[in-house]
Scaffold this motif. Structure first.
Motif, mmCIF file in Angstrom:
data_model
loop_
_atom_site.group_PDB
_atom_site.id
_atom_site.type_symbol
_atom_site.label_atom_id
_atom_site.label_comp_id
_atom_site.label_asym_id
_atom_site.label_seq_id
_atom_site.Cartn_x
_atom_site.Cartn_y
_atom_site.Cartn_z
ATOM 1 N N SER A 21 43.680 34.048 43.351
ATOM 2 C CA SER A 21 43.569 33.395 42.048
ATOM 3 C C SER A 21 42.198 32.758 41.915
ATOM 4 O O SER A 21 41.623 32.307 42.904
ATOM 5 C CB SER A 21 44.632 32.309 41.891
ATOM 6 O OG SER A 21 45.946 32.834 41.970
ATOM 7 N N MET A 34 35.365 38.918 33.468
ATOM 8 C CA MET A 34 35.402 38.347 34.814
ATOM 9 C C MET A 34 35.458 39.454 35.844
ATOM 10 O O MET A 34 35.932 40.567 35.573
ATOM 11 C CB MET A 34 36.614 37.424 34.988
ATOM 12 C CG MET A 34 36.546 36.140 34.168
ATOM 13 S SD MET A 34 35.180 35.059 34.661
ATOM 14 C CE MET A 34 35.702 34.570 36.306
ATOM 15 N N SER A 70 43.882 41.035 36.917
ATOM 16 C CA SER A 70 44.550 40.617 35.684
ATOM 17 C C SER A 70 44.061 39.220 35.313
ATOM 18 O O SER A 70 43.381 38.559 36.107
ATOM 19 C CB SER A 70 46.070 40.631 35.855
ATOM 20 O OG SER A 70 46.481 39.731 36.871
ATOM 21 N N ARG A 71 44.411 38.783 34.122
ATOM 22 C CA ARG A 71 43.971 37.466 33.676
ATOM 23 C C ARG A 71 45.045 36.800 32.844
ATOM 24 O O ARG A 71 45.847 37.475 32.188
ATOM 25 C CB ARG A 71 42.660 37.565 32.880
ATOM 26 C CG ARG A 71 42.758 38.333 31.582
ATOM 27 C CD ARG A 71 41.368 38.610 31.005
ATOM 28 N NE ARG A 71 40.664 37.362 30.696
ATOM 29 C CZ ARG A 71 39.335 37.265 30.610
ATOM 30 N NH1 ARG A 71 38.577 38.346 30.807
ATOM 31 N NH2 ARG A 71 38.768 36.114 30.318
ATOM 32 N N ASN A 73 44.687 33.965 30.070
ATOM 33 C CA ASN A 73 43.741 33.123 29.344
ATOM 34 C C ASN A 73 44.303 31.721 29.087
ATOM 35 O O ASN A 73 43.544 30.753 28.985
ATOM 36 C CB ASN A 73 43.359 33.782 28.027
ATOM 37 C CG ASN A 73 42.485 35.001 28.221
ATOM 38 O OD1 ASN A 73 41.821 35.147 29.258
ATOM 39 N ND2 ASN A 73 42.485 35.900 27.251
ATOM 40 N N THR A 77 42.667 31.612 34.212
ATOM 41 C CA THR A 77 42.794 32.147 35.568
ATOM 42 C C THR A 77 42.689 33.662 35.575
ATOM 43 O O THR A 77 43.246 34.341 34.706
ATOM 44 C CB THR A 77 44.138 31.718 36.190
ATOM 45 O OG1 THR A 77 44.214 30.289 36.212
ATOM 46 C CG2 THR A 77 44.278 32.241 37.610
ATOM 47 N N VAL A 78 41.973 34.168 36.576
ATOM 48 C CA VAL A 78 41.909 35.600 36.843
ATOM 49 C C VAL A 78 42.517 35.834 38.224
ATOM 50 O O VAL A 78 42.332 35.023 39.135
ATOM 51 C CB VAL A 78 40.471 36.135 36.745
ATOM 52 C CG1 VAL A 78 39.536 35.468 37.735
ATOM 53 C CG2 VAL A 78 40.436 37.640 36.898
ATOM 54 N N CYS A 95 35.039 35.051 42.533
ATOM 55 C CA CYS A 95 35.114 35.517 41.147
ATOM 56 C C CYS A 95 33.858 35.052 40.416
ATOM 57 O O CYS A 95 33.230 34.053 40.781
ATOM 58 C CB CYS A 95 36.357 34.987 40.453
ATOM 59 S SG CYS A 95 36.389 33.202 40.237
#
Length: 116
Positions: A21, A34, A70-71, A73, A77-78, A95
């Motif tokens: 994360s 990202m 994945s993200r 919004n 967080t990605v 990241c």
């Protein structure tokens, strides 16, 4: 204050899985592309996965079919879901924006070690 905080790394056996994360603060996250990078000992940092603001994704060949970016919004967080891990995936994972001139200050990264 702009900040990237990575977490979720650890020691895992070959074939195992981890979910990384990265929480971003101080930016309008939803409009940012990202990426996840990794740096193995003695090697240059490499970009392994990207996700655009609209959700489209790309992967370097060595992780295709095994990693999923994945993200969320709403949480700024990605994520990086890593399956079928191999010893060569061992690295510190970071990241950041996938475009060099748009990168933010690097976070501390999270260590992933794949070993039996």
């Amino acid at each position: 204050q702009v900040q990237l905080v990575e977490s979720g790394g650890g020691l895992v056996q070959p074939g195992g899985s981890l979910r990384l994360s990265c929480v971003a603060s101080g930016i309008r996250f939803s409009i940012y592309a990202m990426g996840w990078y990794r740096q193995a000992p003695g090697k240059q940092r490499e970009l392994v996965a990207t996700i655009a603001s609209g959700g489209s994704t790309n992967y370097t060949d060595s992780v295709k079919g095994r990693f999923t970016i994945s993200r969320d919004n709403a949480k700024n967080t990605v994520y990086l879901q890593m399956n079928s891990l191999k010893p060569e995936d061992t690295a510190v994972y970071y990241c950041n924006h996938p475009v060099t001139k748009l990168r933010l200050n690097w976070g501390q990264g999270t260590q992933v070690t794949v070993s039996s």
